[in-house]
Design a protein around this motif. Structure first.
Motif, PDB file in Angstrom:
ATOM      1  N   LEU A  15       5.328 -12.483 -23.887  1.00 18.33           N
ATOM      2  CA  LEU A  15       4.197 -12.283 -22.969  1.00 18.33           C
ATOM      3  C   LEU A  15       3.874 -10.799 -22.795  1.00 18.33           C
ATOM      4  N   LEU A  16       4.903  -9.978 -22.726  1.00 19.20           N
ATOM      5  CA  LEU A  16       4.673  -8.538 -22.618  1.00 19.20           C
ATOM      6  C   LEU A  16       3.947  -8.010 -23.855  1.00 19.20           C
ATOM      7  N   LEU A  17       4.391  -8.430 -25.031  1.00 16.18           N
ATOM      8  CA  LEU A  17       3.748  -7.973 -26.264  1.00 16.18           C
ATOM      9  C   LEU A  17       2.294  -8.431 -26.325  1.00 16.18           C
ATOM     10  N   LEU A  18       2.022  -9.624 -25.847  1.00 18.28           N
ATOM     11  CA  LEU A  18       0.648 -10.124 -25.800  1.00 18.28           C
ATOM     12  C   LEU A  18      -0.196  -9.269 -24.852  1.00 18.28           C
ATOM     13  N   ALA A  19       0.347  -8.941 -23.696  1.00 15.62           N
ATOM     14  CA  ALA A  19      -0.375  -8.096 -22.738  1.00 15.62           C
ATOM     15  C   ALA A  19      -0.614  -6.704 -23.320  1.00 15.62           C
ATOM     16  N   TYR A  20       0.383  -6.152 -24.016  1.00 14.07           N
ATOM     17  CA  TYR A  20       0.229  -4.840 -24.629  1.00 14.07           C
ATOM     18  C   TYR A  20      -0.848  -4.865 -25.706  1.00 14.07           C
ATOM     19  N   THR A  21      -0.888  -5.922 -26.485  1.00 12.43           N
ATOM     20  CA  THR A  21      -1.901  -6.051 -27.532  1.00 12.43           C
ATOM     21  C   THR A  21      -3.294  -6.144 -26.923  1.00 12.43           C
ATOM     22  N   ASN A  22      -3.418  -6.890 -25.834  1.00  9.16           N
ATOM     23  CA  ASN A  22      -4.711  -6.987 -25.150  1.00  9.16           C
ATOM     24  C   ASN A  22      -5.164  -5.626 -24.629  1.00  9.16           C
ATOM     25  N   ARG A  23      -4.240  -4.865 -24.069  1.00  9.31           N
ATOM     26  CA  ARG A  23      -4.573  -3.522 -23.602  1.00  9.31           C
ATOM     27  C   ARG A  23      -5.077  -2.666 -24.758  1.00  9.31           C
ATOM     28  N   PHE A  24      -4.379  -2.744 -25.879  1.00  5.56           N
ATOM     29  CA  PHE A  24      -4.755  -1.964 -27.047  1.00  5.56           C
ATOM     30  C   PHE A  24      -6.157  -2.336 -27.523  1.00  5.56           C
ATOM     31  N   LEU A  25      -6.456  -3.626 -27.574  1.00  6.44           N
ATOM     32  CA  LEU A  25      -7.765  -4.075 -28.040  1.00  6.44           C
ATOM     33  C   LEU A  25      -8.890  -3.620 -27.112  1.00  6.44           C
ATOM     34  N   VAL A  26      -8.647  -3.663 -25.807  1.00  5.07           N
ATOM     35  CA  VAL A  26      -9.656  -3.216 -24.846  1.00  5.07           C
ATOM     36  C   VAL A  26      -9.908  -1.718 -25.004  1.00  5.07           C
ATOM     37  N   ILE A  27      -8.846  -0.960 -25.182  1.00  4.33           N
ATOM     38  CA  ILE A  27      -9.004   0.485 -25.355  1.00  4.33           C
ATOM     39  C   ILE A  27      -9.728   0.790 -26.666  1.00  4.33           C
ATOM     40  N   ALA A  28      -9.415   0.062 -27.718  1.00  7.23           N
ATOM     41  CA  ALA A  28     -10.102   0.268 -28.991  1.00  7.23           C
ATOM     42  C   ALA A  28     -11.598   0.023 -28.841  1.00  7.23           C
TER      43      ALA A  28
END
Length: 130
Positions: A15-28
């Motif tokens: 779940l943490l990795l999923l949240a981190y990936t979502n953060r990355f995508l939003v920033i991109a």
């Protein structure tokens, strides 16, 4: 410790990795938007926002690396327990927990930077009103 102890971390780390990936995508997405906006109307505010985003990307990448390493150590811990290497499994599990903690610290740092970037944007809006 039995094999279910490290297995309990699997859903949390996933779940943490999923949240981190979502953060990355939003920033991109935001970077692409700011890049386009900067081409149309360059300003110092956009450059400051881009600097904050660069720092956030670095923090997210470190969060992801530490999280993935925690996951790997968890899997290796389970393998060591499967082979009845209890001492090694304890060391590996401790390392996994430390890596998870490091990942969470980077996450906290990234949230702080995000808050600073939002305050910068709010200040820019307030300055425009005046």
């Amino acid at each position: 410790m039995n094999i279910t102890t490290p297995a309990l971390l699997f859903p949390a780390i996933s779940l943490l990795l999923l949240a981190y990936t979502n953060r990355f995508l939003v920033i991109a997405q935001l970077i692409r938007s700011l890049y386009k906006q900067n081409d149309e109307d360059p300003s110092a505010d956009i450059r400051k926002q881009i600097l904050h985003l660069r720092i956030r990307i670095i923090a997210i990448r470190r969060m992801q690396v530490a999280g993935v390493m925690a996951f790997i150590f968890c899997v290796v811990t389970m393998f060591a327990l499967f082979l009845d290497w209890a001492f090694i499994a304890n060391i590996l599990f401790g390392a996994s927990l430390i890596l998870l903690l490091i990942s969470l610290v980077f996450s906290l740092y990234e949230v702080q930077i995000s808050g600073q970037a939002l305050n910068l944007q709010l200040k820019s809006l307030e300055d425009r009103r005046e």
